[in-house]
Enzyme design. Structure first.
Site, mmCIF file in Angstrom:
data_model
loop_
_atom_site.group_PDB
_atom_site.id
_atom_site.type_symbol
_atom_site.label_atom_id
_atom_site.label_comp_id
_atom_site.label_asym_id
_atom_site.label_seq_id
_atom_site.Cartn_x
_atom_site.Cartn_y
_atom_site.Cartn_z
ATOM 1 N N GLU A 145 5.920 -0.385 -1.425
ATOM 2 C CA GLU A 145 5.032 -1.560 -1.506
ATOM 3 C C GLU A 145 4.976 -2.164 -2.913
ATOM 4 O O GLU A 145 3.909 -2.425 -3.452
ATOM 5 C CB GLU A 145 3.626 -1.189 -1.015
ATOM 6 C CG GLU A 145 3.643 -0.656 0.412
ATOM 7 C CD GLU A 145 2.287 -0.142 0.915
ATOM 8 O OE1 GLU A 145 1.293 -0.256 0.191
ATOM 9 O OE2 GLU A 145 2.250 0.380 2.034
ATOM 10 N N ASN A 186 10.604 1.022 0.369
ATOM 11 C CA ASN A 186 9.820 0.886 1.606
ATOM 12 C C ASN A 186 8.750 -0.185 1.398
ATOM 13 O O ASN A 186 8.136 -0.257 0.333
ATOM 14 C CB ASN A 186 9.159 2.248 1.882
ATOM 15 C CG ASN A 186 8.561 2.379 3.271
ATOM 16 O OD1 ASN A 186 9.210 2.054 4.275
ATOM 17 N ND2 ASN A 186 7.324 2.861 3.342
ATOM 18 N N HIS A 222 3.911 -2.346 10.553
ATOM 19 C CA HIS A 222 2.533 -2.276 11.066
ATOM 20 C C HIS A 222 2.264 -3.615 11.744
ATOM 21 O O HIS A 222 1.957 -4.609 11.082
ATOM 22 C CB HIS A 222 1.545 -2.029 9.921
ATOM 23 C CG HIS A 222 1.707 -0.678 9.306
ATOM 24 N ND1 HIS A 222 1.433 0.482 10.004
ATOM 25 C CD2 HIS A 222 2.115 -0.284 8.080
ATOM 26 C CE1 HIS A 222 1.663 1.532 9.227
ATOM 27 N NE2 HIS A 222 2.093 1.096 8.053
ATOM 28 N N GLU A 249 7.019 3.058 9.733
ATOM 29 C CA GLU A 249 5.581 3.315 9.962
ATOM 30 C C GLU A 249 5.072 2.534 11.169
ATOM 31 O O GLU A 249 3.974 1.970 11.154
ATOM 32 C CB GLU A 249 4.761 2.936 8.710
ATOM 33 C CG GLU A 249 5.212 3.639 7.440
ATOM 34 C CD GLU A 249 4.343 3.349 6.214
ATOM 35 O OE1 GLU A 249 3.243 2.789 6.360
ATOM 36 O OE2 GLU A 249 4.786 3.689 5.099
ATOM 37 N N ASP A 251 3.394 0.853 14.154
ATOM 38 C CA ASP A 251 2.279 0.845 15.102
ATOM 39 C C ASP A 251 2.030 -0.611 15.499
ATOM 40 O O ASP A 251 2.427 -1.531 14.783
ATOM 41 C CB ASP A 251 1.004 1.535 14.582
ATOM 42 C CG ASP A 251 0.589 1.153 13.171
ATOM 43 O OD1 ASP A 251 0.882 0.014 12.730
ATOM 44 O OD2 ASP A 251 -0.060 1.979 12.501
HETATM 45 O O1 9MR Z 1 -2.209 6.669 7.161
HETATM 46 C C1 9MR Z 1 -2.594 6.750 5.805
HETATM 47 C C2 9MR Z 1 -4.098 6.911 5.701
HETATM 48 O O2 9MR Z 1 -4.501 8.171 6.221
HETATM 49 C C3 9MR Z 1 -4.542 6.782 4.263
HETATM 50 O O3 9MR Z 1 -5.955 6.787 4.195
HETATM 51 C C4 9MR Z 1 -3.978 5.501 3.674
HETATM 52 C C5 9MR Z 1 -4.409 5.356 2.228
HETATM 53 O O4 9MR Z 1 -3.766 4.337 1.570
HETATM 54 O O5 9MR Z 1 -2.571 5.496 3.762
HETATM 55 C C6 9MR Z 1 -2.160 5.492 5.096
HETATM 56 O O6 9MR Z 1 -0.738 5.379 5.166
HETATM 57 C C7 9MR Z 1 -0.181 4.207 4.580
HETATM 58 C C8 9MR Z 1 1.201 4.565 4.076
HETATM 59 O O7 9MR Z 1 1.136 5.677 3.222
HETATM 60 C C9 9MR Z 1 1.846 3.389 3.367
HETATM 61 N N1 9MR Z 1 1.863 2.194 4.198
HETATM 62 C C10 9MR Z 1 0.590 1.848 4.824
HETATM 63 C C11 9MR Z 1 0.011 3.048 5.563
HETATM 64 C C12 9MR Z 1 -1.268 2.665 6.297
HETATM 65 O O8 9MR Z 1 -2.254 2.298 5.379
#
Ligand code: 9MR
Length: 329
Positions: A145, A186, A222, A249, A251
């Site tokens: 990101e 990513n 997402h 990732e 969903d």
């Molecule tokens: O699923 C993850 C969640 O449990 C955490 O609280 C969150 C914190 O930033 O991160 C989520 O995973 C993220 C991933 O690491 C990077 N892309 C976005 C995902 C969803 O927020």
């Protein structure tokens, strides 16, 4: 067994002949994956489903900077070790996630203002994590990101102190630490055309021309119900760089209230996205960001959305599952 008992067994939520991963592999892909960490592995339904349907595991949080190096040079691997052990004991691939990310970043890193210090901190973090799991990780999300939605480098300590060179520093250290791991950039919102995907593709071109080692692009995906039509074309745009691509990732969240019509649309959408990866030869696999709707980041981040995954809150397969399965069958 009576006929009714046999029928009941066939309809059980986690019947062993689900097997999305073998079907994905039969299509020439490397895996159909999901996420895990000790907090979800403690649920036996999660373990059963990970074993029946998924061939790769991404640690959801346990490999992030705040979890692994909360203070400078002091590393903790308890949760990451447990997740890696589950994956390797079950013969699953692992996607390491993630090494350099502005979020879940301890404040001691954000406070660094000196180039040499930040360079050595990045190198040490990348090298320590990748060396610990050397040979066990299929692919690492080396940087995550790094662009905002306008396609500019995100305002992070990494870019602010080092400029674009932080990307080179991270990838070069990563290749040296575990030469067998595939190294990925990513990001999210790469599902439609625009400034963000253009910037990412342009950066990949510059990295390649500088000889920086990079193997793949992860598109998080997402997605929102009914808005998945751009995925296939954008995946091809990413693949045109010559790198591997992966949906990392996935969903597809549903605007509340969830209705049977929306769940049917979600089935169509999952089918479309699965076929998008199948249709791009450089696409190595799909990771879904969670097993059950009971454990998704969507609940807290997007309270007006719900039900983004393939199993419902009670670990029953949803129509979304059938959408993936039918794309693979
Ligand atoms: O699923 C993850 C969640 O449990 C955490 O609280 C969150 C914190 O930033 O991160 C989520 O995973 C993220 C991933 O690491 C990077 N892309 C976005 C995902 C969803 O927020």
């Amino acid at each position: 067994m009576k006929t009714t008992a046999i029928l009941a067994a066939m309809l059980a939520p986690n019947m062993v002949f689900g097997l999305l991963n073998p079907k994905m592999v039969a299509k020439g892909k490397k895996y159909f994956g999901s996420i895990a960490d000790p907090n979800t592995l403690s649920n036996s339904n999660v373990q059963t489903i990970l074993k029946s349907d998924f061939g790769a595991i991404t640690p959801e949080n346990s490999m992030k900077w705040d979890a692994t190096e909360p203070s400078k040079g002091s590393f903790t691997f308890t949760n990451a070790d447990q997740t890696v052990a589950f994956a390797t004991n079950n013969g699953r691939l692992i996607r390491g996630h993630t090494l350099v990310w502005h979020s879940q970043l301890p404040s001691w890193v954000s406070a660094i203002s000196d180039k040499d210090t930040l360079t050595s901190v990045i190198k040490n973090h990348v090298t320590t994590l990748m060396s610990r799991y050397k040979g066990k990780i299929y692919a690492w999300d080396v940087v995550n990101e790094i662009f905002d939605d306008s396609g500019n480098f995100r305002n992070s300590v990494f870019y602010n102190v080092l400029g674009e060179s932080f990307v080179d520093i991270a990838f070069i250290a990563a290749r040296a630490a575990d030469p067998a791991a595939k190294l990925y950039i990513n990001d999210y919102n790469l599902d439609g055309p625009g400034a963000k995907i253009n910037s990412l593709v342009a950066l990949v071109g510059r990295l390649k021309s500088r000889g920086v080692p990079i193997d793949g692009i992860g598109t998080q995906a997402h997605l929102i119900l009914g808005q998945v039509g751009g995925v296939a074309a954008q995946l091809q745009v990413l693949a045109n760089t010559g790198l591997d691509v992966a949906i990392t990732e996935l969903d597809i969240r549903i605007p509340k209230d969830v209705t049977s019509a929306k769940l049917a649309q979600q089935q169509t959408d999952y089918n479309t996205v699965t076929k998008a990866c199948l249709g791009v030869s450089k696409c190595v696999g799909i990771t879904v960001w969670g097993v059950s709707d009971a454990n998704s980041w969507v609940d807290s981040t997007f309270p007006t959305y719900d039900s983004p995954l393939l199993w419902d809150d009670y670990f029953n397969r949803k129509l979304a599952y059938t959408g993936v399965d039918s794309a693979l069958t």
